[in-house]
Design a protein around this motif. Sequence first.
Motif, PDB file in Angstrom:
ATOM      1  N   SER A  31       0.815  -1.218   0.000  1.00  0.00           N
ATOM      2  CA  SER A  31       0.000   0.000   0.000  1.00  0.00           C
ATOM      3  C   SER A  31       0.850   1.270   0.000  1.00  0.00           C
ATOM      4  O   SER A  31       0.324   2.368  -0.199  1.00  0.00           O
ATOM      5  CB  SER A  31      -0.935   0.015   1.216  1.00  0.00           C
ATOM      6  OG  SER A  31      -0.193   0.157   2.418  1.00  0.00           O
ATOM      7  N   TRP A  32       2.147   1.128   0.211  1.00  0.00           N
ATOM      8  CA  TRP A  32       3.022   2.300   0.239  1.00  0.00           C
ATOM      9  C   TRP A  32       3.366   2.738  -1.179  1.00  0.00           C
ATOM     10  O   TRP A  32       3.367   1.928  -2.111  1.00  0.00           O
ATOM     11  CB  TRP A  32       4.318   1.981   0.986  1.00  0.00           C
ATOM     12  CG  TRP A  32       4.150   1.735   2.452  1.00  0.00           C
ATOM     13  CD1 TRP A  32       3.049   1.988   3.214  1.00  0.00           C
ATOM     14  CD2 TRP A  32       5.123   1.164   3.331  1.00  0.00           C
ATOM     15  NE1 TRP A  32       3.272   1.610   4.518  1.00  0.00           N
ATOM     16  CE2 TRP A  32       4.545   1.100   4.620  1.00  0.00           C
ATOM     17  CE3 TRP A  32       6.427   0.687   3.169  1.00  0.00           C
ATOM     18  CZ2 TRP A  32       5.222   0.602   5.734  1.00  0.00           C
ATOM     19  CZ3 TRP A  32       7.117   0.195   4.264  1.00  0.00           C
ATOM     20  CH2 TRP A  32       6.519   0.156   5.534  1.00  0.00           C
ATOM     21  N   PRO A  33       3.694   4.016  -1.361  1.00  0.00           N
ATOM     22  CA  PRO A  33       4.143   4.465  -2.686  1.00  0.00           C
ATOM     23  C   PRO A  33       5.498   3.862  -3.020  1.00  0.00           C
ATOM     24  O   PRO A  33       6.264   3.470  -2.133  1.00  0.00           O
ATOM     25  CB  PRO A  33       4.246   5.984  -2.518  1.00  0.00           C
ATOM     26  CG  PRO A  33       4.490   6.181  -1.050  1.00  0.00           C
ATOM     27  CD  PRO A  33       3.690   5.107  -0.363  1.00  0.00           C
ATOM     28  N   ARG A  34       5.801   3.767  -4.287  1.00  0.00           N
ATOM     29  CA  ARG A  34       7.099   3.244  -4.708  1.00  0.00           C
ATOM     30  C   ARG A  34       8.210   4.267  -4.485  1.00  0.00           C
ATOM     31  O   ARG A  34       9.384   3.892  -4.374  1.00  0.00           O
ATOM     32  CB  ARG A  34       7.049   2.833  -6.178  1.00  0.00           C
ATOM     33  CG  ARG A  34       6.046   1.721  -6.473  1.00  0.00           C
ATOM     34  CD  ARG A  34       6.099   1.295  -7.933  1.00  0.00           C
ATOM     35  NE  ARG A  34       7.329   0.588  -8.253  1.00  0.00           N
ATOM     36  CZ  ARG A  34       7.488  -0.728  -8.103  1.00  0.00           C
ATOM     37  NH1 ARG A  34       6.499  -1.463  -7.623  1.00  0.00           N
ATOM     38  NH2 ARG A  34       8.631  -1.303  -8.437  1.00  0.00           N
ATOM     39  N   ALA A  35       7.840   5.539  -4.432  1.00  0.00           N
ATOM     40  CA  ALA A  35       8.869   6.574  -4.317  1.00  0.00           C
ATOM     41  C   ALA A  35       8.341   7.773  -3.544  1.00  0.00           C
ATOM     42  O   ALA A  35       7.137   8.071  -3.567  1.00  0.00           O
ATOM     43  CB  ALA A  35       9.338   7.014  -5.704  1.00  0.00           C
ATOM     44  N   LEU A  36       9.263   8.464  -2.859  1.00  0.00           N
ATOM     45  CA  LEU A  36       8.994   9.730  -2.189  1.00  0.00           C
ATOM     46  C   LEU A  36      10.092  10.711  -2.587  1.00  0.00           C
ATOM     47  O   LEU A  36      11.196  10.308  -2.953  1.00  0.00           O
ATOM     48  CB  LEU A  36       8.997   9.560  -0.667  1.00  0.00           C
ATOM     49  CG  LEU A  36       7.949   8.649  -0.038  1.00  0.00           C
ATOM     50  CD1 LEU A  36       8.257   8.444   1.445  1.00  0.00           C
ATOM     51  CD2 LEU A  36       6.548   9.218  -0.222  1.00  0.00           C
ATOM     52  N   THR A  37       9.784  11.994  -2.481  1.00  0.00           N
ATOM     53  CA  THR A  37      10.775  13.026  -2.748  1.00  0.00           C
ATOM     54  C   THR A  37      10.964  13.871  -1.497  1.00  0.00           C
ATOM     55  O   THR A  37       9.992  14.220  -0.822  1.00  0.00           O
ATOM     56  CB  THR A  37      10.347  13.926  -3.920  1.00  0.00           C
ATOM     57  OG1 THR A  37      10.157  13.117  -5.083  1.00  0.00           O
ATOM     58  CG2 THR A  37      11.404  14.983  -4.211  1.00  0.00           C
ATOM     59  N   MET A  38      12.209  14.190  -1.194  1.00  0.00           N
ATOM     60  CA  MET A  38      12.555  15.008  -0.036  1.00  0.00           C
ATOM     61  C   MET A  38      13.097  16.361  -0.486  1.00  0.00           C
ATOM     62  O   MET A  38      13.990  16.421  -1.334  1.00  0.00           O
ATOM     63  CB  MET A  38      13.628  14.299   0.807  1.00  0.00           C
ATOM     64  CG  MET A  38      14.056  15.065   2.052  1.00  0.00           C
ATOM     65  SD  MET A  38      15.592  14.390   2.806  1.00  0.00           S
ATOM     66  CE  MET A  38      15.150  12.671   3.061  1.00  0.00           C
ATOM     67  N   GLY A  39      12.583  17.440   0.083  1.00  0.00           N
ATOM     68  CA  GLY A  39      13.152  18.767  -0.127  1.00  0.00           C
ATOM     69  C   GLY A  39      14.343  18.955   0.791  1.00  0.00           C
ATOM     70  O   GLY A  39      14.249  18.735   2.000  1.00  0.00           O
ATOM     71  N   THR A  40      15.489  19.358   0.245  1.00  0.00           N
ATOM     72  CA  THR A  40      16.698  19.533   1.057  1.00  0.00           C
ATOM     73  C   THR A  40      17.046  21.022   1.134  1.00  0.00           C
ATOM     74  O   THR A  40      16.361  21.777   1.788  1.00  0.00           O
ATOM     75  CB  THR A  40      17.854  18.695   0.495  1.00  0.00           C
ATOM     76  OG1 THR A  40      18.107  19.062  -0.873  1.00  0.00           O
ATOM     77  CG2 THR A  40      17.535  17.214   0.575  1.00  0.00           C
TER      78      THR A  40
END
Length: 330
Positions: A31-40
């Motif tokens: 159920s989790w997404p395959r990818a996430l994006t982080m703002g640095t």
Amino acid sequence: MRRRHILAAPAFGLTASWLASPALAQPRNASWPRALTMGTAAPGGTYALYGPAWGQMAQEATGVAISYRTTQGPNQNIILVNRREVELGMVTMGVALQAWNGQGDWTQGNRFRDIRALFPMYDTPFHGIALKRSGITGHAQLGGRSVGVGPRGGTPGTYYPQILNTLGVRPSAVRYGSASDLVGQIQDGLLDCFLFASGVPVPAFSEIEVQADVNYLDFTADEVRRLTTQFPELSPGTLPMGTYRKQEKPLNIVGMYNFAISHRSLSDDLAYEITKSVLGQNARFRQAIAAASETLAENWTKNTFLPFHPGAARYLREAGHAVPDSLVQG
């Protein structure tokens, strides 16, 4: 010609895996997404190294690929997370307080209420650096001088102009940019001083002290008193000897804590696993970056207003910390 130093990746073996394509991700939970994006943040500051370091640990624990978006810092991270243009970010709590209440010019009166706290990161000390030949040793000497304050959307870019104004200091110019660019401008004689706030040692400060003799700028006791009165979100502190190689005395600073954040829509179990992966591996994290020495569950108390994500609060409570219901919100 001035030599440029490339900031090294965190030391515990960051490999190509932390840049893996989302298509190759294998989330542990379907159920989790395959990818996430982080703002640095921009190069030369601590976020640029700290973010990928904890991102790798989170990716390994969850199987969710994490990529990184270079930003101007906490202000932009909040905007992007609130819009779900990125799912993860890092912020200082003073900027987060402005966002939550819709205060500060950068918010344009908008309240950013879809962000949630995940875990405490480290304290951000405000301090500066100048070439020794400039003769600058303190903030009071910056009247009529040109100063850099980091990216416009970052914590120092937001606060340092206000700090100087509170101290009655009027620079001839205030310039914005990445930490790497601004230390380059000091070396080229285009700036008199670089004022910054980041986890220590600030990578860009460490870079320039290898190449030149420098002075570190801190605050007098009276300046600390005036600033903590004007800005209650700031607290006094000290950077001990050894923080920097060419430091000649302990530095009196004011600081502001950092927290990792997510969008409120992140699933509870995923937020739990991400928080656990970071706070549960502190010894490993410290090997990657010195600022992680303060990334401890017990420092959740540095947050008094921003709701914790329910998944993060679950881990903190399991670790023995009494996060109140009033500070948890889905």
